[in-house]
Write a protein that holds these residues in place. Structure first.
Motif, PDB file in Angstrom:
ATOM      1  N   ASP A 172       0.821  -1.226   0.000  1.00  0.00           N
ATOM      2  CA  ASP A 172       0.000   0.000   0.000  1.00  0.00           C
ATOM      3  C   ASP A 172       0.853   1.273   0.000  1.00  0.00           C
ATOM      4  N   ILE A 173       1.916   1.310  -0.824  1.00  0.00           N
ATOM      5  CA  ILE A 173       2.777   2.497  -0.911  1.00  0.00           C
ATOM      6  C   ILE A 173       2.120   3.549  -1.798  1.00  0.00           C
ATOM      7  N   THR A 174       2.044   4.780  -1.322  1.00  0.00           N
ATOM      8  CA  THR A 174       1.510   5.888  -2.103  1.00  0.00           C
ATOM      9  C   THR A 174       2.651   6.853  -2.457  1.00  0.00           C
ATOM     10  N   GLU A 175       2.341   7.851  -3.264  1.00  0.00           N
ATOM     11  CA  GLU A 175       3.363   8.835  -3.652  1.00  0.00           C
ATOM     12  C   GLU A 175       3.837   9.629  -2.436  1.00  0.00           C
ATOM     13  N   GLN A 176       2.933   9.842  -1.486  1.00  0.00           N
ATOM     14  CA  GLN A 176       3.303  10.564  -0.265  1.00  0.00           C
ATOM     15  C   GLN A 176       4.320   9.762   0.561  1.00  0.00           C
ATOM     16  N   HIS A 177       4.160   8.428   0.552  1.00  0.00           N
ATOM     17  CA  HIS A 177       5.123   7.581   1.255  1.00  0.00           C
ATOM     18  C   HIS A 177       6.494   7.679   0.593  1.00  0.00           C
ATOM     19  N   ASN A 178       6.498   7.712  -0.735  1.00  0.00           N
ATOM     20  CA  ASN A 178       7.767   7.847  -1.458  1.00  0.00           C
ATOM     21  C   ASN A 178       8.432   9.191  -1.166  1.00  0.00           C
ATOM     22  N   ASP A 179       7.637  10.253  -1.060  1.00  0.00           N
ATOM     23  CA  ASP A 179       8.193  11.578  -0.717  1.00  0.00           C
ATOM     24  C   ASP A 179       8.834  11.544   0.669  1.00  0.00           C
ATOM     25  N   TRP A 180       8.144  10.855   1.608  1.00  0.00           N
ATOM     26  CA  TRP A 180       8.711  10.706   2.957  1.00  0.00           C
ATOM     27  C   TRP A 180      10.052   9.990   2.887  1.00  0.00           C
ATOM     28  N   PHE A 181      10.085   8.912   2.114  1.00  0.00           N
ATOM     29  CA  PHE A 181      11.323   8.138   1.978  1.00  0.00           C
ATOM     30  C   PHE A 181      12.460   9.019   1.444  1.00  0.00           C
ATOM     31  N   LEU A 182      12.205   9.815   0.413  1.00  0.00           N
ATOM     32  CA  LEU A 182      13.242  10.648  -0.187  1.00  0.00           C
ATOM     33  C   LEU A 182      13.781  11.673   0.816  1.00  0.00           C
ATOM     34  N   ASP A 183      12.884  12.311   1.561  1.00  0.00           N
ATOM     35  CA  ASP A 183      13.314  13.300   2.562  1.00  0.00           C
ATOM     36  C   ASP A 183      14.134  12.652   3.668  1.00  0.00           C
ATOM     37  N   GLU A 184      13.645  11.516   4.159  1.00  0.00           N
ATOM     38  CA  GLU A 184      14.328  10.843   5.254  1.00  0.00           C
ATOM     39  C   GLU A 184      15.686  10.284   4.831  1.00  0.00           C
ATOM     40  N   PHE A 185      15.733   9.717   3.635  1.00  0.00           N
ATOM     41  CA  PHE A 185      16.991   9.139   3.177  1.00  0.00           C
ATOM     42  C   PHE A 185      18.040  10.229   2.930  1.00  0.00           C
ATOM     43  N   GLU A 186      17.604  11.379   2.453  1.00  0.00           N
ATOM     44  CA  GLU A 186      18.529  12.508   2.259  1.00  0.00           C
ATOM     45  C   GLU A 186      19.093  12.973   3.600  1.00  0.00           C
ATOM     46  N   GLY A 187      18.208  13.083   4.611  1.00  0.00           N
ATOM     47  CA  GLY A 187      18.665  13.478   5.942  1.00  0.00           C
ATOM     48  C   GLY A 187      19.617  12.458   6.551  1.00  0.00           C
ATOM     49  N   PHE A 188      19.287  11.165   6.371  1.00  0.00           N
ATOM     50  CA  PHE A 188      20.149  10.084   6.859  1.00  0.00           C
ATOM     51  C   PHE A 188      21.538  10.152   6.216  1.00  0.00           C
ATOM     52  N   THR A 189      21.583  10.341   4.905  1.00  0.00           N
ATOM     53  CA  THR A 189      22.863  10.388   4.181  1.00  0.00           C
ATOM     54  C   THR A 189      23.699  11.585   4.618  1.00  0.00           C
ATOM     55  N   LYS A 190      23.062  12.741   4.737  1.00  0.00           N
ATOM     56  CA  LYS A 190      23.793  13.937   5.177  1.00  0.00           C
ATOM     57  C   LYS A 190      24.412  13.725   6.551  1.00  0.00           C
ATOM     58  N   ARG A 191      23.614  13.175   7.440  1.00  0.00           N
ATOM     59  CA  ARG A 191      24.102  12.960   8.808  1.00  0.00           C
ATOM     60  C   ARG A 191      25.295  12.012   8.830  1.00  0.00           C
ATOM     61  N   GLN A 192      25.173  10.883   8.114  1.00  0.00           N
ATOM     62  CA  GLN A 192      26.236   9.891   8.117  1.00  0.00           C
ATOM     63  C   GLN A 192      27.516  10.433   7.466  1.00  0.00           C
ATOM     64  N   GLU A 193      27.360  11.134   6.353  1.00  0.00           N
ATOM     65  CA  GLU A 193      28.521  11.689   5.644  1.00  0.00           C
ATOM     66  C   GLU A 193      29.208  12.761   6.489  1.00  0.00           C
TER      67      GLU A 193
END
Length: 464
Positions: free
Chosen positions: A76-97
């Motif tokens: 049941d993935i929607t476009e809003q879920h994908n937007d959440w994923f993109l924002d969260e993954f960007e924040g995760f990558t920035k933090r780790q780097e």
């Protein structure tokens, strides 16, 4: 409270990529296996390797068989879920780097290696997904062109002949280089530009890594007041009055000496301090000159000119973009340019590295005969924003005041240019070894011309 990117959350990131291949493609530019928890690193590596080698994501069964980690489909993935994923993954990558960059920086600082630290941190902070989709060419032509005109912040050079070749002047954020041999007038051109711009109300800085602040300022005194440098101290009251009167309606000009082998960080720190203390915005920056700077991003021997100048040029252009100001510097021509009357890229000291990075490159051509007549010539070796490459600009030079002006209509120079063009045309024919006689009625007379005679002709042109 800082966000905690647990192993379970990172596993969910991988599952959402597996669930929709588009999610993986959209984060591919910031996807780094090293950012994942150790328990998931092999899984992240397998997904990346499989995608690179086979141009498709592996199946869930493949992932479990190879890595032992079970990833499950996310229903049941929607476009809003994908937007959440993109924002969260960007924040995760920035933090780790950023975390990894700080640890590396600490090691470098402990070893006394300071220069790469800023780049490490800056690269980590600037990590982001691709969100700018560029310009829709057909959408709004007028708005697109007006934005280009406004954003470039084009500034006239003060020499109409040069502005015409550059389609209006120099643009903010671009790297402009004046190239000339030793004593050709590189500093004079930059000091004249400073005068042109500050008298039109612009604010700027002239950084000198060669001449002293006092000598640079005295040259500008002469240019502003039209008083010869030899006469300045004899007529000090007049010079003082003229400079003060000009200053009342001019912009701000700061002259600063920096030692040779300074770098872009030294320049950036000085400009920031100046802005804090004086409170005015920077419209132009002149650095005299590029060859005396050292790079920040790499440790390079000063004798390795190609690599050194490549890094310095790139850092200076980035600084111009960052400051959004008109930026001008200078560089040496090599020995091969001494006897030339037309310059090309091979005559730049250090090779093509500076040419490739610069937006505009101007070769300064002069000779003793031209200086005695009060003339300079600029040759456009490279331009990005106009079609002026290969064209020449003739300028007037006042030997007494050191002022360089637009040539205008000068009958004496028109005659000189006609004569020198005739000689130049003869020189251009040296490959054929033939010179045409001027008397057509007597028939065309040809003669073999030896290379030594051509050199004598060139020497005569330069020393006439």
């Amino acid at each position: 409270m800082s966000k905690e990117y647990t192993a379970d959350l990172q596993k969910l990131f991988l599952e959402m990529m597996m669930n929709d291949a588009q999610n993986y493609v959209r984060v591919q530019n910031i996807y780094n296996v090293e950012n994942f928890d150790r328990s998931l690193r092999d899984t992240a590596e397998f997904i990346k390797t499989h995608s690179d080698d086979h141009k498709t994501l592996p199946t869930y069964e493949q992932v479990q068989a190879v890595t032992g980690v079970e990833l499950k489909p996310v229903p049941d993935i929607t476009e809003q879920h994908n937007d959440w994923f993109l924002d969260e993954f960007e924040g995760f990558t920035k933090r780790q780097e950023l975390e990894r960059a700080i640890l590396k920086a600490a090691d470098l600082l402990e070893k006394g290696t300071y220069d790469p630290v800023e780049k490490l941190i800056k690269d980590a902070v600037q990590i982001s997904l691709t969100k700018d989709m560029g310009t829709d060419y057909f959408e709004d032509p007028r708005a697109r062109l007006m934005a280009l005109k406004d954003n470039n912040g084009q500034i006239t050079t003060g020499w109409p002949a040069m502005d015409r070749k550059l389609f209006g002047g120099m643009n903010k954020g671009e790297l402009n280089i004046f190239a000339g041999g030793s004593g050709s007038g590189k500093s004079l051109f930059m000091q004249n530009l400073a005068v042109n711009w500050v008298t039109s109300g612009l604010n700027g800085v002239y950084l000198t890594l060669e001449l002293s602040e006092g000598l640079s300022a005295m040259r500008i005194d002469s240019m502003l007041t039209n008083v010869s440098t030899k006469e300045i101290f004899k007529d000090l009251d007049t010079v003082e009055m003229k400079v003060r009167m000009t200053g009342k309606k001019a912009g701000n000009l700061q002259i600063k000496y920096m030692p040779a082998q300074s770098n872009v960080n030294d320049v950036r720190a000085y400009l920031k301090e100046l802005q804090i203390k004086n409170g005015w915005n920077l419209d132009f920056l002149l650095i005299d000159y590029l060859d005396l700077l050292m790079p920040v991003s790499a440790r390079v021997s000063p004798s390795d000119l190609f690599v050194k100048d490549k890094y310095v040029s790139e850092e200076l252009r980035n600084l111009a973009k960052e400051l959004n100001c008109v930026f001008v510097t200078a560089s040496q021509l090599n020995r091969g340019a001494v006897d030339e009357i037309e310059f090309d890229h091979s005559h730049i000291a250090g090779g093509l590295s500076k040419i490739n990075t610069a937006d505009n490159v101007f070769g300064i051509f002069t000779s003793r005969a031209m200086r005695e007549r009060g003339r300079y010539q600029l040759q456009l070796m490279k331009t990005r924003s106009s079609s002026g490459v290969g064209q020449k600009i003739d300028l007037e030079f006042d030997v007494e005041s050191l002022r360089i002006r637009d040539l205008g209509d000068d009958e004496e120079y028109k005659q000189f240019k006609k004569q020198s063009s005739s000689i130049y045309d003869q020189l251009k024919n040296k490959d054929s070894g033939i010179v045409e006689a001027p008397d057509e009625e007597a028939g065309k007379i040809t003669a073999s011309v030896q290379s030594s005679k051509l050199k004598d002709m060139l020497a005569g042109l330069k020393s006439e």
